[in-house]
Design a protein around this motif. Structure first.
Motif, PDB file in Angstrom:
ATOM      1  N   LYS A  73       0.804  -1.223   0.000  1.00  0.00           N
ATOM      2  CA  LYS A  73       0.000   0.000   0.000  1.00  0.00           C
ATOM      3  C   LYS A  73       0.838   1.275   0.000  1.00  0.00           C
ATOM      4  CE  LYS A  73      -3.923  -2.252   2.272  1.00  0.00           C
ATOM      5  NZ  LYS A  73      -4.952  -2.169   3.337  1.00  0.00           N
ATOM      6  N   THR A  74       2.149   1.141  -0.114  1.00  0.00           N
ATOM      7  CA  THR A  74       2.997   2.331  -0.037  1.00  0.00           C
ATOM      8  C   THR A  74       2.836   3.251  -1.245  1.00  0.00           C
ATOM      9  OG1 THR A  74       4.815   1.027  -0.990  1.00  0.00           O
ATOM     10  CG2 THR A  74       4.734   1.212   1.404  1.00  0.00           C
ATOM     11  N   SER A  75       2.282   2.704  -2.331  1.00  0.00           N
ATOM     12  CA  SER A  75       2.094   3.538  -3.525  1.00  0.00           C
ATOM     13  C   SER A  75       0.833   4.397  -3.440  1.00  0.00           C
ATOM     14  CB  SER A  75       2.019   2.661  -4.778  1.00  0.00           C
ATOM     15  OG  SER A  75       0.914   1.771  -4.686  1.00  0.00           O
ATOM     16  N   LEU A  76      -0.029   4.106  -2.448  1.00  0.00           N
ATOM     17  CA  LEU A  76      -1.260   4.880  -2.300  1.00  0.00           C
ATOM     18  C   LEU A  76      -0.942   6.248  -1.714  1.00  0.00           C
ATOM     19  CD1 LEU A  76      -3.689   2.149  -0.873  1.00  0.00           C
ATOM     20  CD2 LEU A  76      -3.256   2.756  -3.256  1.00  0.00           C
ATOM     21  N   ASN A  77      -1.477   7.284  -2.354  1.00  0.00           N
ATOM     22  CA  ASN A  77      -1.267   8.672  -1.911  1.00  0.00           C
ATOM     23  C   ASN A  77       0.206   9.063  -1.860  1.00  0.00           C
ATOM     24  OD1 ASN A  77      -4.076   9.210  -1.502  1.00  0.00           O
ATOM     25  ND2 ASN A  77      -3.955   8.018   0.404  1.00  0.00           N
ATOM     26  N   SER A  78       1.015   8.445  -2.727  1.00  0.00           N
ATOM     27  CA  SER A  78       2.436   8.800  -2.784  1.00  0.00           C
ATOM     28  C   SER A  78       2.631  10.229  -3.269  1.00  0.00           C
ATOM     29  CB  SER A  78       3.190   7.834  -3.700  1.00  0.00           C
ATOM     30  OG  SER A  78       2.647   7.853  -5.010  1.00  0.00           O
ATOM     31  N   ASN A  79       1.595  10.793  -3.880  1.00  0.00           N
ATOM     32  CA  ASN A  79       1.694  12.162  -4.397  1.00  0.00           C
ATOM     33  C   ASN A  79       1.951  13.182  -3.298  1.00  0.00           C
ATOM     34  OD1 ASN A  79      -1.060  13.676  -3.656  1.00  0.00           O
ATOM     35  ND2 ASN A  79      -1.553  11.554  -4.143  1.00  0.00           N
ATOM     36  N   GLN A  80       1.587  12.843  -2.060  1.00  0.00           N
ATOM     37  CA  GLN A  80       1.739  13.802  -0.966  1.00  0.00           C
ATOM     38  C   GLN A  80       3.197  14.199  -0.746  1.00  0.00           C
ATOM     39  OE1 GLN A  80      -0.195  11.898   2.352  1.00  0.00           O
ATOM     40  NE2 GLN A  80      -2.261  12.159   1.482  1.00  0.00           N
ATOM     41  N   ASN A  81       4.116  13.299  -1.082  1.00  0.00           N
ATOM     42  CA  ASN A  81       5.539  13.591  -0.893  1.00  0.00           C
ATOM     43  C   ASN A  81       6.058  14.637  -1.885  1.00  0.00           C
ATOM     44  OD1 ASN A  81       5.762  11.585   1.139  1.00  0.00           O
ATOM     45  ND2 ASN A  81       5.948   9.996  -0.431  1.00  0.00           N
ATOM     46  N   PHE A  82       5.322  14.831  -2.978  1.00  0.00           N
ATOM     47  CA  PHE A  82       5.782  15.747  -4.022  1.00  0.00           C
ATOM     48  C   PHE A  82       4.794  16.883  -4.281  1.00  0.00           C
ATOM     49  CE2 PHE A  82       8.092  11.825  -4.761  1.00  0.00           C
ATOM     50  CZ  PHE A  82       9.367  12.258  -5.103  1.00  0.00           C
ATOM     51  N   GLU A  83       3.798  17.006  -3.415  1.00  0.00           N
ATOM     52  CA  GLU A  83       2.712  17.952  -3.674  1.00  0.00           C
ATOM     53  C   GLU A  83       3.206  19.388  -3.819  1.00  0.00           C
ATOM     54  OE1 GLU A  83      -1.924  18.071  -2.957  1.00  0.00           O
ATOM     55  OE2 GLU A  83      -0.703  16.982  -1.495  1.00  0.00           O
ATOM     56  N   ILE A  84       4.178  19.790  -3.028  1.00  0.00           N
ATOM     57  CA  ILE A  84       4.641  21.185  -3.076  1.00  0.00           C
ATOM     58  C   ILE A  84       5.437  21.480  -4.342  1.00  0.00           C
ATOM     59  CG2 ILE A  84       4.660  21.413  -0.561  1.00  0.00           C
ATOM     60  CD1 ILE A  84       7.709  21.082  -0.679  1.00  0.00           C
ATOM     61  N   TYR A  85       5.878  20.427  -5.050  1.00  0.00           N
ATOM     62  CA  TYR A  85       6.705  20.628  -6.241  1.00  0.00           C
ATOM     63  C   TYR A  85       5.890  20.557  -7.536  1.00  0.00           C
ATOM     64  CZ  TYR A  85       9.995  19.191  -2.619  1.00  0.00           C
ATOM     65  OH  TYR A  85      10.681  19.062  -1.440  1.00  0.00           O
ATOM     66  N   LEU A  86       4.692  19.983  -7.474  1.00  0.00           N
ATOM     67  CA  LEU A  86       3.888  19.779  -8.682  1.00  0.00           C
ATOM     68  C   LEU A  86       2.528  20.473  -8.544  1.00  0.00           C
ATOM     69  CD1 LEU A  86       4.741  16.010  -9.304  1.00  0.00           C
ATOM     70  CD2 LEU A  86       5.409  17.908 -10.773  1.00  0.00           C
ATOM     71  N   LYS A  87       2.554  21.691  -8.033  1.00  0.00           N
ATOM     72  CA  LYS A  87       1.309  22.410  -7.753  1.00  0.00           C
ATOM     73  C   LYS A  87       0.491  22.643  -9.018  1.00  0.00           C
ATOM     74  CE  LYS A  87       2.991  24.808  -3.617  1.00  0.00           C
ATOM     75  NZ  LYS A  87       3.328  26.122  -3.012  1.00  0.00           N
ATOM     76  N   GLU A  88       1.166  23.002 -10.106  1.00  0.00           N
ATOM     77  CA  GLU A  88       0.452  23.280 -11.355  1.00  0.00           C
ATOM     78  C   GLU A  88      -0.304  22.049 -11.837  1.00  0.00           C
ATOM     79  OE1 GLU A  88       1.330  25.012 -15.876  1.00  0.00           O
ATOM     80  OE2 GLU A  88       2.999  24.331 -14.623  1.00  0.00           O
TER      81      GLU A  88
END
Length: 522
Positions: free
Chosen positions: A499-514
């Motif tokens: 389940k580590t791939s779930l919501n993995s986007n949170q680690n990069f959210e500040i870099y991919l705001k657009e």
């Protein structure tokens, strides 16, 4: 040697130099001039064919190599080049005949061993491919291409130890072949003391080609993500994507036209009156969706079933549709074709696809085709293979698009290297899948990746029921499935549910705001 011979050799040498640096137009023009005075020069025809080959013109390449064989029926270089051209155009049987003929004439012809090995890899004949690559390396152990190809076979089969060993051989021979670094990064879980990480860090400052830098950037991005150093990871990922975008000729207008054109073509199309008899023996299961959405995992689960052969990610359908219908550039009226009984192109797609699939020589009832972007061609699939099964895999859009941004892909994936392009493509994909589910109800089964991860038994039962397959416990132990996986998802698809791939986007959210802000509504 007289002056004429010296002059000829100098001209040929100049043409070879221009070929090597990519000046193909100049090289072709120069060859054609020389051939007027030297019409039976096999070297010139081989070079001409190689120019066409490099310029993605297989038909003219084939003509040039056949001309060589017309002059000299035993020219091994021409046979080898022709075999490669035939392989590239999916004429596998003809290609095999030429490679076999070469090796009968000269069993130690190393290029034929390597290329025949690659052909067997294409056809999922892995033991044969390994045997041929090993035979080539016995003759010459200093061939980075052969080590690389053998490593890819091992990686596909889940033999990561031998895979890394041969990728390291590539780097021993030439440390600048950073493609090997990229592959090693895919199957390595990095720690701060990892030797390979230090080697890549040292290499980043040496003189490298742009492509070599791109491979290294993405590999370092993956390594630092493993170390949970997300800022450092994104720094390298952004470097790699920016450079890849710079080198890409991707035009979002072409894709926008393609998506809108598909909707026009099938907007009021009557599917119930347009089935094609393909003569297909096996039932096809097409697994589609955005790349990196979980399609490899779904295929691994289904192909664990005793009645299913997993053929992997095939380019066949895309190539056939593109060849028969210029759908990326002009509108086609399928309704008129059906009405006028002009079914030639559709029949050609059906028969050619079936003949290509039959090369896998499986006796199993079902066969999968896991090319994610086949979601573009669901309308064609419904016409050509009305009994086929379509499984659509959907994933959290932020996790999905982040995973795309973190990887390099073969083929026409220029839209993955820029946040705006990625968002635009995702919007088009989402809209088209909504279109298909409304236009062709009950033809598509959607699997939500997160549901599959959280409730594997329930979702697997739904999958098998949709495919008319009886329950088999082995499908839940898909990670024991020894079939090859040729995509970048190979390491993940061989692991038990995690389940580590779930919501993995949170680690990069500040870099991919657009990108992420545009995905909020999906």
């Amino acid at each position: 040697m007289n002056n004429a011979e010296i002059n000829f050799k100098e001209k040929v040498a100049k043409l070879v130099n221009n070929y090597n640096v990519g000046n193909l137009k100049y090289t072709v023009e120069g060859i054609l001039k020389l051939l007027k005075k030297h019409p039976n020069n096999t070297f010139l025809y081989n070079l001409l064919g190689s120019c066409f080959q490099k310029n993605n013109d297989p038909q003219n390449a084939k003509k040039a190599f056949l001309k060589v064989l017309e002059i000299d029926a035993n020219d091994l270089a021409a046979m080898n080049n022709l075999g490669n051209t035939l392989r590239a155009t999916k004429n596998f049987n003809e290609a095999e005949e030429y490679f076999k003929k070469i090796l009968k004439l000269d069993p130690s012809y190393i290029n034929a061993l390597v290329n025949y090995g690659s052909l067997n890899y294409d056809l999922n004949k892995y033991e044969e491919a390994i045997s041929l690559f090993k035979a080539a390396l016995k003759i010459n152990n200093e061939m980075p291409l052969c080590h690389n190809n053998l490593a890819l076979v091992y990686m596909s089969l889940g033999n990561f130890k031998d895979s890394i060993e041969h990728f390291n051989e590539v780097l021993r021979i030439n440390p600048k072949i950073t493609l090997a670094d990229k592959y090693i990064s895919k199957i390595t879980k990095y720690e701060s003391s990892s030797k390979h990480l230090k080697q890549m860090e040292e290499k980043i400052n040496i003189d490298l080609s742009d492509d070599a830098k791109i491979n290294l950037y993405f590999a370092l991005g993956k390594a630092y993500e493993d170390l949970q150093k997300y800022e450092r990871s994104f720094f390298y990922l952004e470097q790699g994507n920016n450079l890849k975008k710079k080198l890409s000729s991707y035009n979002d207008k072409v894709d926008n036209f393609l998506f809108s054109n598909i909707k026009k073509i099938f907007g009021d199309f009557n599917f119930t009156k347009s089935n094609i008899d393909s003569g297909r023996k096996n039932n096809s299961i097409f697994i589609v969706g955005m790349p990196r959405s979980g399609t490899s995992l779904v295929e691994q689960i289904i192909s664990s079933h005793s009645q299913v052969y997993g053929s992997g990610e095939l380019s066949y359908l895309d190539r056939l549709v593109t060849k028969n219908f210029n759908i990326r550039e002009e509108f086609i009226d399928l309704t008129k074709n059906i009405k006028d009984n002009n079914l030639g192109a559709l029949n050609d797609i059906a028969k050619n696809y079936v003949s290509l699939i039959d090369r896998f020589q499986t006796e199993k009832k079902f066969i999968t085709d896991k090319a994610p972007l086949n979601f573009l061609w669901i309308g064609f699939i419904r016409i050509i293979f009305p009994n086929a099964k379509i499984i659509h895999v959907s994933r959290n859009p932020k996790d999905n698009c982040l995973s795309l941004y973190k990887n390099i892909f073969d083929g026409n994936f220029g839209w993955t290297y820029d946040q705006k392009d990625l968002l635009n493509f995702y919007k088009n994909y989402h809209s088209l899948m909504n279109f298909w589910t409304k236009r062709i109800p009950n033809f598509i089964h959607t699997v939500q990746y997160e549901d599959l991860i959280n409730n594997p038994k329930i979702e697997t039962e739904k999958l098998l029921n949709f495919c008319d397959l009886a329950w088999e416990d082995v499908c839940l132990k898909y990670f024991n499935n020894k079939r090859a996986i040729k995509t970048v998802s190979a390491p993940q698809a061989r692991q038990p549910i995690y389940k580590t791939s779930l919501n993995s986007n949170q680690n990069f959210e500040i870099y991919l705001k657009e990108l992420f802000s545009g995905l909020e509504k999906f």
